[in-house]
Design a protein around this motif. Structure first.
Motif, PDB file in Angstrom:
ATOM      1  N   VAL A  16      48.592  21.233  71.484  1.00 28.65           N
ATOM      2  CA  VAL A  16      47.257  20.637  71.341  1.00 28.65           C
ATOM      3  C   VAL A  16      46.533  20.911  72.647  1.00 28.65           C
ATOM      4  O   VAL A  16      47.084  20.714  73.724  1.00 28.65           O
ATOM      5  CB  VAL A  16      47.339  19.124  71.062  1.00 28.65           C
ATOM      6  N   PHE A  17      45.267  21.351  72.534  1.00 25.78           N
ATOM      7  CA  PHE A  17      44.547  21.688  73.757  1.00 25.78           C
ATOM      8  C   PHE A  17      43.041  21.545  73.570  1.00 25.78           C
ATOM      9  O   PHE A  17      42.536  21.467  72.466  1.00 25.78           O
ATOM     10  CB  PHE A  17      44.901  23.115  74.205  1.00 25.78           C
ATOM     11  N   ASN A  18      42.371  21.488  74.712  1.00 23.64           N
ATOM     12  CA  ASN A  18      40.923  21.414  74.763  1.00 23.64           C
ATOM     13  C   ASN A  18      40.477  22.117  76.034  1.00 23.64           C
ATOM     14  O   ASN A  18      40.317  21.488  77.063  1.00 23.64           O
ATOM     15  CB  ASN A  18      40.448  19.970  74.757  1.00 23.64           C
ATOM     16  N   ASN A  19      40.365  23.410  75.986  1.00 23.93           N
ATOM     17  CA  ASN A  19      39.903  24.144  77.161  1.00 23.93           C
ATOM     18  C   ASN A  19      39.137  25.375  76.771  1.00 23.93           C
ATOM     19  O   ASN A  19      38.975  25.720  75.705  1.00 23.93           O
ATOM     20  CB  ASN A  19      41.017  24.516  78.116  1.00 23.93           C
TER      21      ASN A  19
ATOM     22  N   PHE B 225      28.920   9.374  65.031  1.00 27.94           N
ATOM     23  CA  PHE B 225      29.922  10.354  65.402  1.00 27.94           C
ATOM     24  C   PHE B 225      31.270  10.135  64.734  1.00 27.94           C
ATOM     25  O   PHE B 225      31.703   9.009  64.546  1.00 27.94           O
ATOM     26  CB  PHE B 225      30.127  10.363  66.916  1.00 27.94           C
ATOM     27  N   SER B 226      31.937  11.242  64.430  1.00 26.60           N
ATOM     28  CA  SER B 226      33.329  11.238  63.984  1.00 26.60           C
ATOM     29  C   SER B 226      34.211  11.339  65.222  1.00 26.60           C
ATOM     30  O   SER B 226      33.721  11.556  66.330  1.00 26.60           O
ATOM     31  CB  SER B 226      33.594  12.437  63.076  1.00 26.60           C
ATOM     32  N   LEU B 227      35.536  11.207  65.029  1.00 27.27           N
ATOM     33  CA  LEU B 227      36.457  11.353  66.145  1.00 27.27           C
ATOM     34  C   LEU B 227      36.326  12.737  66.762  1.00 27.27           C
ATOM     35  O   LEU B 227      36.071  13.714  66.060  1.00 27.27           O
ATOM     36  CB  LEU B 227      37.904  11.141  65.684  1.00 27.27           C
ATOM     37  N   LYS B 228      36.546  12.803  68.063  1.00 24.10           N
ATOM     38  CA  LYS B 228      36.483  14.090  68.769  1.00 24.10           C
ATOM     39  C   LYS B 228      37.742  14.885  68.436  1.00 24.10           C
ATOM     40  O   LYS B 228      38.854  14.461  68.748  1.00 24.10           O
ATOM     41  CB  LYS B 228      36.389  13.857  70.265  1.00 24.10           C
ATOM     42  N   PRO B 229      37.600  16.071  67.814  1.00 26.59           N
ATOM     43  CA  PRO B 229      38.768  16.876  67.449  1.00 26.59           C
ATOM     44  C   PRO B 229      39.258  17.725  68.618  1.00 26.59           C
ATOM     45  O   PRO B 229      38.491  18.090  69.511  1.00 26.59           O
ATOM     46  CB  PRO B 229      38.235  17.769  66.326  1.00 26.59           C
TER      47      PRO B 229
ATOM     48  N   PHE C 228      42.691  20.044  78.771  1.00 32.26           N
ATOM     49  CA  PHE C 228      44.129  19.750  78.828  1.00 32.26           C
ATOM     50  C   PHE C 228      44.851  20.703  77.899  1.00 32.26           C
ATOM     51  O   PHE C 228      44.243  21.340  77.047  1.00 32.26           O
ATOM     52  CB  PHE C 228      44.435  18.289  78.465  1.00 32.26           C
ATOM     53  N   ASP C 229      46.158  20.775  78.061  1.00 31.55           N
ATOM     54  CA  ASP C 229      46.983  21.631  77.220  1.00 31.55           C
ATOM     55  C   ASP C 229      48.395  21.051  77.210  1.00 31.55           C
ATOM     56  O   ASP C 229      48.996  20.893  78.267  1.00 31.55           O
ATOM     57  CB  ASP C 229      46.996  23.055  77.783  1.00 31.55           C
ATOM     58  N   THR C 230      48.907  20.726  76.025  1.00 34.98           N
ATOM     59  CA  THR C 230      50.264  20.167  75.931  1.00 34.98           C
ATOM     60  C   THR C 230      51.326  21.246  76.089  1.00 34.98           C
ATOM     61  O   THR C 230      52.512  20.923  76.229  1.00 34.98           O
ATOM     62  CB  THR C 230      50.475  19.446  74.589  1.00 34.98           C
TER      63      THR C 230
END
Length: 147
Positions: free
Chosen positions: A144-147, A128-132, A35-37
């Motif tokens: 904010v993005f995850n790609n 596990f810690s939170l997914k950054p 995703f990408d804001t």
């Protein structure tokens, strides 16, 4: 004689260093959703105003798996995390509720995490810690993005 021996040792070290690490702590509970804001988070807009102040945070649904939380550390420094408990398979109770700097799940164990750094608070079950997620700042716009 020395050169072939050196080459053999070098190649052996190189091959051994490229082997898969079996101690991988990859979390298999939360799917890796791209995703990408983009330019949608502009801190001059009223709905994102809390991010202009240190310790301010914002929960955004529609990004990530169950949503994301963005935390302002001040001085244009932000962190962003998935708001799904990383130590539970996704379910109705694994979505986290954010109050202050705590993100807590609704499952029986009540796992709780720090949204400043993603680390679990004492008493949280699991490894596990939170997914950054990645954060990029350009003036008043936070991406904010995850790609």
């Amino acid at each position: 004689m020395l050169k072939p021996l050196f080459t053999l040792i070098f190649c052996s070290i190189l091959v051994l260093s490229c082997q898969k690490n079996d101690d991988d702590n990859t979390n298999n509970f939360i799917p890796n959703i791209a995703f990408d804001t983009l330019n949608s988070i502009n801190t001059t807009l009223p709905q994102y105003n809390d991010l202009q102040f240190p310790s301010g945070h914002l929960v955004l649904n529609g990004f990530g798996y169950n949503g994301i939380v963005i935390y302002s550390a001040g001085n244009n420094q932000y962190s962003a995390f998935e708001i799904t408990d990383p130590n539970h398979a996704p379910s109705n109770c694994s979505s986290l509720n954010v109050e202050g700097i705590s993100a807590t799940c609704n499952c029986e164990d009540g796992n709780s995490y720090n949204i400043v750094n993603g680390v679990p608070f004492d008493g949280t079950n699991g490894q596990f810690s939170l997914k950054p997620y990645f954060v990029e700042v350009n003036g008043n716009v936070i991406r904010v993005f995850n790609n």
